[in-house]
Motif scaffolding. Structure first.
Motif, PDB file in Angstrom:
ATOM      1  N   VAL A 278       0.925  -1.205  -0.013  1.00 47.84           N
ATOM      2  CA  VAL A 278       0.010  -0.129  -0.193  1.00 47.84           C
ATOM      3  C   VAL A 278       1.041   1.193   0.099  1.00 47.84           C
ATOM      4  CG1 VAL A 278      -1.738   1.232   1.058  1.00 47.84           C
ATOM      5  CG2 VAL A 278      -2.020  -1.099   1.300  1.00 47.84           C
ATOM      6  N   LEU A 279       0.685   1.894  -1.139  1.00 48.58           N
ATOM      7  CA  LEU A 279       1.490   3.214  -1.238  1.00 48.58           C
ATOM      8  C   LEU A 279       0.921   4.478  -0.941  1.00 48.58           C
ATOM      9  CD1 LEU A 279       4.152   4.575  -2.086  1.00 48.58           C
ATOM     10  CD2 LEU A 279       3.342   4.258  -4.441  1.00 48.58           C
ATOM     11  N   GLY A 280       1.275   5.205  -0.127  1.00 45.58           N
ATOM     12  CA  GLY A 280       0.532   6.331  -0.041  1.00 45.58           C
ATOM     13  C   GLY A 280       0.785   7.500  -0.761  1.00 45.58           C
ATOM     14  N   LEU A 281       0.290   8.328  -1.634  1.00 43.16           N
ATOM     15  CA  LEU A 281       0.469   9.350  -2.328  1.00 43.16           C
ATOM     16  C   LEU A 281       0.115  10.550  -2.109  1.00 43.16           C
ATOM     17  CD1 LEU A 281       1.843  10.074  -5.233  1.00 43.16           C
ATOM     18  CD2 LEU A 281      -0.300   9.847  -6.296  1.00 43.16           C
ATOM     19  N   THR A 282       1.073  11.540  -1.695  1.00 44.24           N
ATOM     20  CA  THR A 282       0.723  12.769  -1.260  1.00 44.24           C
ATOM     21  C   THR A 282       1.488  14.010  -1.850  1.00 44.24           C
ATOM     22  OG1 THR A 282       2.904  12.969   0.502  1.00 44.24           O
ATOM     23  CG2 THR A 282       1.016  11.777   1.212  1.00 44.24           C
ATOM     24  N   SER A 431       4.628   2.502   2.504  1.00 41.67           N
ATOM     25  CA  SER A 431       5.474   3.577   2.068  1.00 41.67           C
ATOM     26  C   SER A 431       4.737   4.701   1.544  1.00 41.67           C
ATOM     27  CB  SER A 431       6.456   2.897   1.052  1.00 41.67           C
ATOM     28  OG  SER A 431       5.638   2.428  -0.111  1.00 41.67           O
ATOM     29  N   VAL A 432       5.504   5.993   1.268  1.00 38.09           N
ATOM     30  CA  VAL A 432       4.799   7.338   0.870  1.00 38.09           C
ATOM     31  C   VAL A 432       5.504   7.893  -0.088  1.00 38.09           C
ATOM     32  CG1 VAL A 432       4.302   9.444   1.692  1.00 38.09           C
ATOM     33  CG2 VAL A 432       3.803   7.697   3.249  1.00 38.09           C
ATOM     34  N   SER A 444       9.944   5.817   3.869  1.00 41.39           N
ATOM     35  CA  SER A 444       9.247   4.922   4.534  1.00 41.39           C
ATOM     36  C   SER A 444       8.225   5.624   5.293  1.00 41.39           C
ATOM     37  CB  SER A 444      10.134   4.186   5.306  1.00 41.39           C
ATOM     38  OG  SER A 444      10.778   5.044   6.324  1.00 41.39           O
ATOM     39  N   VAL A 445       7.322   4.914   5.753  1.00 39.02           N
ATOM     40  CA  VAL A 445       6.186   5.526   6.927  1.00 39.02           C
ATOM     41  C   VAL A 445       6.949   6.024   8.037  1.00 39.02           C
ATOM     42  CG1 VAL A 445       4.347   4.867   8.130  1.00 39.02           C
ATOM     43  CG2 VAL A 445       4.483   3.833   5.788  1.00 39.02           C
TER      44      VAL A 445
END
Length: 480
Positions: A278-282, A431-432, A444-445
């Protein structure tokens, strides 16, 4: 002086037996502000349409500036007194660019170029770009400014800040609250308890409670918790242990770049997504998050670089209505001869089976987003792109979204989530990828959700986000 009053307000949609709004009564004085909260499907957007004259009450009435909004004739007058900004702004625009739209509104409401310059002074760079080239957050800014341009005495905001990044959401909330100083009456729908605490009154639609926000939000009767109570709740919960993603790369983007109207949106963005990751896109509004997802999904083809993937991709877009074209939820899920277990999918996404016969276009904002995800689960996709999935979700809906993401991860689904809700990302991501100036920076988170992030956005963060805070009292001191 009473600015707006709902008197025994009722509304039932055609072909529905149960009223959406049932006997609601409240009133606001000139210059007062009201926050409206309620679970998804409780009638928040319906209430806004009734207050704005877009719907005629089944019974009861809305009264503003002496006008009784109980029939079609009175609806013509109300536009001078009440203006609304909705959750999805695109449907409110009728011209190609913000400048054309502003001039149209100015002509309708007896405003001039000086008024336009004053209201839109901070948005000069957007004024001549087509609405189709603006990000979701940028469109929302334009809708907010256009509502202010009308000079209406009552301004109504239906989850109007849901597409803004945390910093801009905070800045715009200040603007909305400052309208009180100009004698405006403000009605603001939100799912954020900490925002609701800033308003004079709070209406909770689930049971019609109407009182000062603190009286309701600290009572323990509702799931809408201020941050201090949310933090206490999180500390008592069993922490979830995410399965570690496999080493198998399922999606890879290399040197992805894109220019639009001589402006560089993406610049050499490189990253990989692993099976079950699960990759967070910010990134701030306009940083290219949606554009990146459009490139990966194939919606946008004018990029340079390389995108490789080894499984079909599902893309739940920011405006889920774009994915719907059938007359019922059930037909959407079964379209194309799918043989999926509908009820299993609904249970997974938290949608009520009673909605199967409903038109997807009449669902609440949160229900539409969950249906969009359901469509791709019915296709059994293994790469899922989610654009602002938590927008407009109530607390229960967000918990269901977290649970859904964890369940899909356990099934080996790889997910990219573009979202401004840092609490959600901290709970579910491995991860982000942050977009800044068109470039992508991987984190990394643990290194992304730091005290620096807390200080940058001045927002409450969860346990996973507040490294450097050793205990609750230290956190409370930082918040004070």
């Amino acid at each position: 002086m009473t600015a707006i009053k709902a008197d025994k307000l009722c509304f039932t949609y055609p072909y529905e037996k149960k009223p959406t709004i049932n006997g609601l009564t409240f009133s606001l004085e000139k210059g007062e502000s009201l926050a409206v909260m309620g679970s998804n499907g409780s009638g928040k957007s319906t209430l806004i349409r009734l207050l704005s004259g877009l719907l005629v009450p089944t019974s009861g009435s809305v009264i503003t500036d002496g006008i009784v909004l109980s029939d079609k004739k009175s609806r013509k007058e109300v536009k001078w007194h009440i203006q609304s900004v909705f959750q999805e702004p695109s449907g409110q625009f009728v011209t190609a660019t913000p400048r054309e739209e502003a001039r149209l509104v100015a002509g309708l409401f007896d405003k001039n170029e000086d008024d336009i310059s004053r209201i839109f002074c901070e948005y000069a760079r957007f004024m001549d770009r087509e609405f189709t080239a603006l990000s979701g957050g940028e469109k929302q800014k334009m809708a907010l400014a256009l509502a202010m341009l009308t000079g209406a005495s009552v301004l109504v905001f239906d989850e109007a800040l849901s597409s803004l990044d945390p910093k801009e959401r905070k800045d715009f909330l200040k603007i909305i609250l400052s309208l009180k100083d100009e004698g405006k009456t403000v009605i603001y729908i939100t799912q954020e308890a900490d925002e609701a605490l800033l308003f004079d009154k709070l209406l909770i639609l689930d049971d019609g409670a109407f009182a000062p926000p603190r009286e309701l939000l600290y009572s323990g009767r509702y799931p809408f918790l201020p941050f201090s109570l949310r933090l206490e709740k999180r500390k008592k919960e069993v922490r979830h242990h995410h399965p570690v993603p496999s080493d198998r790369v399922i999606l890879e983007c290399t040197a992805l770049s894109l220019e639009r109207a001589s402006s560089r949106i993406l610049s050499d963005v490189t990253f990989s997504l692993h099976e079950g990751e699960v990759l967070g896109l910010t990134g701030d509004n306009g940083s290219g998050k949606t554009t990146l997802l459009d490139c990966i999904s194939g919606f946008e083809k004018r990029y340079s670089g390389r995108i490789q993937f080894s499984s079909p991709i599902g893309y739940a877009v920011q405006e889920p209505e774009k994915l719907f074209f059938c007359t019922s939820v059930e037909k959407e899920l079964l379209y194309g001869g799918r043989t999926c277990d509908i009820r299993e999918i609904l249970a997974l996404t938290g949608l009520d089976e009673a909605l199967l016969s409903s038109s997807p276009f009449t669902l609440s904002g949160g229900e539409k987003r969950r249906l969009a995800v359901s469509l791709f689960l019915a296709k059994d996709v293994k790469i899922l792109l989610l654009d602002e999935p938590s927008s407009a979700l109530d607390p229960e809906g967000r918990e269901k979204l977290e649970k859904l993401i964890r369940t899909l991860k356990e099934k080996g689904v790889s997910i990219i989530i573009a979202d401004h809700n840092l609490e959600l990302l901290s709970e579910v991501c491995d991860s982000v990828l942050r977009l800044e100036g068109g470039r992508g920076i991987m984190h990394s988170v643990s290194e992304f959700f730091t005290t620096a992030v807390f200080e940058r956005y001045s927002l409450p963060l969860t346990d996973a986000m507040k490294h450097g805070f050793s205990n609750l009292s230290e956190m409370a001191e930082a918040l004070s």
